[in-house]
Design a protein around this motif. Structure first.
Motif, PDB file in Angstrom:
ATOM      1  N   ILE A 125      -7.180   3.700   3.134  1.00  0.00           N
ATOM      2  CA  ILE A 125      -7.320   4.413   4.601  1.00  0.00           C
ATOM      3  C   ILE A 125      -6.142   5.323   4.869  1.00  0.00           C
ATOM      4  O   ILE A 125      -6.410   6.324   5.500  1.00  0.00           O
ATOM      5  CB  ILE A 125      -7.072   3.167   5.741  1.00  0.00           C
ATOM      6  CG1 ILE A 125      -8.157   2.057   5.644  1.00  0.00           C
ATOM      7  CG2 ILE A 125      -6.548   3.700   6.773  1.00  0.00           C
ATOM      8  CD1 ILE A 125      -8.045   0.964   6.371  1.00  0.00           C
ATOM      9  N   GLY A 168     -11.324   4.082   3.046  1.00  0.00           N
ATOM     10  CA  GLY A 168     -11.442   2.469   2.981  1.00  0.00           C
ATOM     11  C   GLY A 168     -12.575   1.973   2.083  1.00  0.00           C
ATOM     12  O   GLY A 168     -12.469   1.103   1.475  1.00  0.00           O
ATOM     13  N   TRP A 181      -6.835  -6.337  -0.017  1.00  0.00           N
ATOM     14  CA  TRP A 181      -6.053  -5.576   1.106  1.00  0.00           C
ATOM     15  C   TRP A 181      -5.337  -4.360   0.957  1.00  0.00           C
ATOM     16  O   TRP A 181      -5.283  -3.389   1.598  1.00  0.00           O
ATOM     17  CB  TRP A 181      -5.636  -6.605   1.951  1.00  0.00           C
ATOM     18  CG  TRP A 181      -6.402  -7.275   2.926  1.00  0.00           C
ATOM     19  CD1 TRP A 181      -6.670  -8.973   2.825  1.00  0.00           C
ATOM     20  CD2 TRP A 181      -7.277  -6.829   4.120  1.00  0.00           C
ATOM     21  NE1 TRP A 181      -7.653  -9.063   4.031  1.00  0.00           N
ATOM     22  CE2 TRP A 181      -7.947  -8.103   4.734  1.00  0.00           C
ATOM     23  CE3 TRP A 181      -7.403  -5.663   4.654  1.00  0.00           C
ATOM     24  CZ2 TRP A 181      -8.715  -7.877   5.616  1.00  0.00           C
ATOM     25  CZ3 TRP A 181      -8.237  -5.495   5.850  1.00  0.00           C
ATOM     26  CH2 TRP A 181      -8.824  -6.566   6.209  1.00  0.00           C
ATOM     27  N   SER A 207     -12.245   2.580  -1.611  1.00  0.00           N
ATOM     28  CA  SER A 207     -11.417   1.796  -2.334  1.00  0.00           C
ATOM     29  C   SER A 207     -11.800   0.461  -2.303  1.00  0.00           C
ATOM     30  O   SER A 207     -11.951  -0.266  -3.396  1.00  0.00           O
ATOM     31  CB  SER A 207     -10.119   1.526  -1.338  1.00  0.00           C
ATOM     32  OG  SER A 207      -9.201   2.451  -1.439  1.00  0.00           O
ATOM     33  N   SER A 255       0.897  -1.258   0.064  1.00  0.00           N
ATOM     34  CA  SER A 255      -0.012  -0.082   0.157  1.00  0.00           C
ATOM     35  C   SER A 255       0.815   1.150   0.146  1.00  0.00           C
ATOM     36  O   SER A 255       0.595   2.180  -0.671  1.00  0.00           O
ATOM     37  CB  SER A 255      -1.134   0.064   1.205  1.00  0.00           C
ATOM     38  OG  SER A 255      -0.266   0.054   2.588  1.00  0.00           O
ATOM     39  N   LEU A 272      -7.368  -1.435   0.029  1.00  0.00           N
ATOM     40  CA  LEU A 272      -8.028  -1.060   1.142  1.00  0.00           C
ATOM     41  C   LEU A 272      -7.014  -0.234   2.173  1.00  0.00           C
ATOM     42  O   LEU A 272      -7.426   0.733   2.626  1.00  0.00           O
ATOM     43  CB  LEU A 272      -8.540  -2.289   1.825  1.00  0.00           C
ATOM     44  CG  LEU A 272      -9.305  -2.175   3.169  1.00  0.00           C
ATOM     45  CD1 LEU A 272     -10.811  -1.240   2.652  1.00  0.00           C
ATOM     46  CD2 LEU A 272     -10.107  -3.319   3.785  1.00  0.00           C
ATOM     47  N   PHE A 273      -5.861  -0.645   2.599  1.00  0.00           N
ATOM     48  CA  PHE A 273      -5.086  -0.113   3.333  1.00  0.00           C
ATOM     49  C   PHE A 273      -4.866   1.405   2.508  1.00  0.00           C
ATOM     50  O   PHE A 273      -4.513   2.346   3.379  1.00  0.00           O
ATOM     51  CB  PHE A 273      -4.079  -0.742   3.570  1.00  0.00           C
ATOM     52  CG  PHE A 273      -3.970  -1.954   4.623  1.00  0.00           C
ATOM     53  CD1 PHE A 273      -4.342  -1.593   5.702  1.00  0.00           C
ATOM     54  CD2 PHE A 273      -3.518  -3.260   4.481  1.00  0.00           C
ATOM     55  CE1 PHE A 273      -4.778  -2.641   7.003  1.00  0.00           C
ATOM     56  CE2 PHE A 273      -3.827  -4.230   5.198  1.00  0.00           C
ATOM     57  CZ  PHE A 273      -4.320  -3.743   6.468  1.00  0.00           C
TER      58      PHE A 273
END
Length: 295
Positions: A223, A282, A216, A285, A13, A219-220
């Protein structure tokens, strides 16, 4: 999720943020602008709500007692009012207290009344449990014996309640609208970022990576975008509210309106903005990467 896998997702990320510099800047800018608007409107809305609550608390029913009522009659009337379900407190103000208050409020030119028979009434100052219950209680009091009048400024108070209710509803709608706008802008900005990397996602999918393994890092990344985008709005709102609070404390009399205390209010707003940034980043994404997982 294993610690090693988690470290890999976090590392990917961060790499993605650096690799897609301009898109990262665009996403952070979108979060910054929308969170700044949300933060400013939220501060205004919460302070308006505080001012509204303070104004509502000042609403009271002034019950004037008939001049012919004896002390015993007054005591019984006071007890009857106290027993009403919607009443919170009852305070007695004698005609002498009323005269002193009149002279203090209107000026010394009213001192001439002191040399005459006091024409004022004894008064029960009644506060209700809820400000909106004021008209109901006033009507109940007016029906009682030895009550000359029960006034609370009907028209002004009813108009005040309407204005306050409308302003609260408009403020709430604006906040919700801004949140949805923020999610839409961030989602679309992240979609552009992910679209540029669709080939990478397709290759990972073809070599056997699971949907969540692919998801993931994105997603990170969302965030981190939310966190980075919340830093500037938090700083601007905290600094702006500091000066606004200081200005209101110095220029506006405390008995009129009081803003929410700087602390812990600013900490609460800052935490809220940070959480909103994390959630919409988040979520943006998550929903953006979904369409590219169907290979």
């Amino acid at each position: 999720m294993k610690a090693r896998t988690l470290r890999r997702h976090l590392r990917e990320s961060f790499k993605s943020l650096r690799r897609n510099g301009w898109m990262t800047f665009a996403s952070v800018s979108a979060v910054t602008v929308t969170l700044l608007l949300v933060g400013v409107f939220f501060v205004i809305l919460m302070n308006m709500n505080k001012f509204a609550t303070d104004l509502e608390k000042d609403v009271e029913i002034r019950t004037h007692v008939e001049l012919t009522a004896s002390k015993e009659d007054e005591e019984k009337l006071g007890q009857k009012i106290e027993k009403l379900d919607l009443v919170e407190s009852v305070k007695f103000s004698s005609k002498e207290d009323e005269l002193n208050h009149l002279i203090k409020t209107m000026g010394k030119e009213w001192n001439f009344i002191e040399n005459q028979e006091n024409p004022l009434h004894d008064v029960f100052v009644v506060k209700t449990k809820k400000p909106t219950d004021t008209p109901i209680v006033a009507e109940q009091i007016r029906k009682m014996e030895f009550v000359y009048s029960a006034e609370y400024g009907e028209k002004k108070v009813e108009n005040l309640f309407k204005v306050l209710k409308t302003s609260r509803n408009i403020g709430l709608v604006l906040i919700i609208g801004l949140l949805f706008t923020a999610m839409f802008l961030i989602s679309n900005t992240i979609k552009i970022t992910i679209f540029a990397r669709r080939r990478e996602i397709e290759i990972m999918k073809l070599v056997g990576a699971t949907n969540w393994f692919i998801r993931w890092p994105f997603l990170f990344e969302g965030i981190w975008l939310g966190i980075l985008g919340s830093i500037i709005p938090i700083g601007i709102v905290a600094t702006g509210y500091y000066y606004a609070y200081d200005f209101m404390q110095m220029r506006i009399p405390r008995q009129l309106v009081q803003p929410l205390d700087y602390t812990p209010f600013v900490y609460e707003v800052s935490l809220l903005m940070l959480l909103i940034g994390i959630i919409i980043g988040g979520w943006g994404s998550f929903i953006s990467v979904r369409r590219f997982l169907k290979v």
